[in-house]
Design an enzyme around this catalytic site. Structure first.
Site, PDB file in Angstrom:
ATOM      1  N   CYS A 259       0.818  -1.212   0.000  1.00 21.41           N
ATOM      2  CA  CYS A 259       0.000   0.000   0.000  1.00 21.41           C
ATOM      3  C   CYS A 259       0.854   1.266   0.000  1.00 21.41           C
ATOM      4  CB  CYS A 259      -0.945  -0.014   1.203  1.00 21.41           C
ATOM      5  SG  CYS A 259      -0.105  -0.230   2.780  1.00 21.41           S
ATOM      6  N   ARG A 287      -5.325   4.069  -6.994  1.00 24.33           N
ATOM      7  CA  ARG A 287      -6.032   4.792  -5.927  1.00 24.33           C
ATOM      8  C   ARG A 287      -6.887   5.888  -6.553  1.00 24.33           C
ATOM      9  NH1 ARG A 287      -4.122   4.904  -0.730  1.00 24.33           N
ATOM     10  NH2 ARG A 287      -6.077   5.988  -0.366  1.00 24.33           N
TER      11      ARG A 287
END
Ligand code: CP
Ligand code: NVA
Length: 300
Positions: A259, A287
């Site tokens: 992430c 994202r």
């Protein structure tokens, strides 16, 4: 779908609805096709923790959708001086069309939704990180074609990332394995739900967890807000690392995701990180697309 507070609130159909729209928005952006679906809409972004990806992707996403985003640090808001969430929610609902919040307690996000009258998006809490996992699912589907039946292995702390990956993975039909120390397991209720609704294993045996995995995933040993536990965590998590040896246990074409931000030499080696950088930075890019899809679903 009225809010995005946690992935467990979404049905599998709603998750795929977001992923499909995200793919469409990515296509439109790539081909310079205007997509002002949120013309004139205003998103407030409350941050009680640092951020690079979440902040920039939400702000850029709102601009590309024809709307506007306001960065609201809790150091500057009266919230940081003790004004209650329930009052903040009612005030901001009079000005804005939606709020994204990154904070510590999940309850604060739930309370914003309870007392406000506009869509609320969870931009990370100590409990979960739904926006990240929507981008992760999008990325895995891009590389692997589909999600159902894949094995996703997470290595490290049973934290917000582990919790959301379990829920997102199980809801899309993946097998999920978590390799973590016994004292840092994911949320017990999430584990119980996942084991009833799909295939989840939680073990301290890294090799067993990574065996035959299609995707290996990791995150930092100490999350934001846990800085004082750093030394203790470095001892406990030593070895919870995606290195070339662990890669041998996974499928030959296994992806590696993170992430970010990454701590090379802790949860991942520089060698593995750099040889999977394309996937990891596609994940970071996604994202933007996944969150634009969430914004359109909630605010259009
Ligand atoms: N992955 C992620 O949420 O990154 P930021 O902390 O930079 O927003
Ligand atoms: N677990 C990490 C994720 C950062 C995106 C944290 O909460 O700091």
């Amino acid at each position: 779908m009225k809010h995005l507070l946690k992935l467990s609130d979404l049905s599998t159909e709603e998750i795929y609805g977001i992923l499909n729209l995200a793919d469409q928005l990515k296509y439109e952006r790539k081909n310079h096709i205007a997509h002002p679906y949120l013309q004139g809409k205003k998103l407030g972004m409350i941050f009680s923790k640092s951020s690079t990806r979440t902040r920039v992707s939400f702000e850029v996403g709102m601009t590309e959708l024809g709307g506007h985003a306001l960065f609201l640090s809790d150091r500057d808001l009266q919230l940081g001086r003790g004004e209650p969430i329930k009052d903040t929610a009612r005030v901001l609902s009079r000005y804005l069309d939606g709020i994204m919040i990154r904070t510590f307690a999940q309850q604060d996000v739930e309370d914003l939704a309870k007392y406000g009258t506009i869509p609320i998006i969870n931009g990370l809490t100590d409990y979960c990180h739904p926006c990240q996992v929507l981008a992760d699912l999008m990325t895995i589907r891009e590389y692997k074609g589909s999600l159902k039946g894949l094995k996703l292995c997470f290595v490290g702390d049973g934290n917000n990332m582990a919790n959301s990956l379990i829920v997102g993975g199980i809801k899309t039909g993946m097998e999920v394995s978590i390799a973590c120390p016994d004292t840092y397991r994911p949320d017990a209720q999430i584990v119980e739900w996942a084991q009833k609704n799909g295939k989840l294993t939680v073990t301290s045996d890294l090799k067993a967890a990574a065996a035959n995995a299609d995707v290996l995933y990791t995150d930092v040993w100490a999350s934001m807000g846990q800085e004082s536990e750093k030394a203790e965590r470095e001892k406990v998590f030593r070895g919870y690392c995606i290195d070339s040896q662990l890669m041998q246990a996974a499928k030959q074409d296994a992806m590696v995701l993170h992430c970010l931000p990454a701590h090379r030499g802790e949860e991942i080696t520089d060698e593995v990180f750099e040889s999977h950088a394309e996937e990891i930075f596609d994940e970071a890019e996604n994202r933007l697309h996944a969150q634009k899809a969430v914004l359109v679903k909630l605010m259009k």
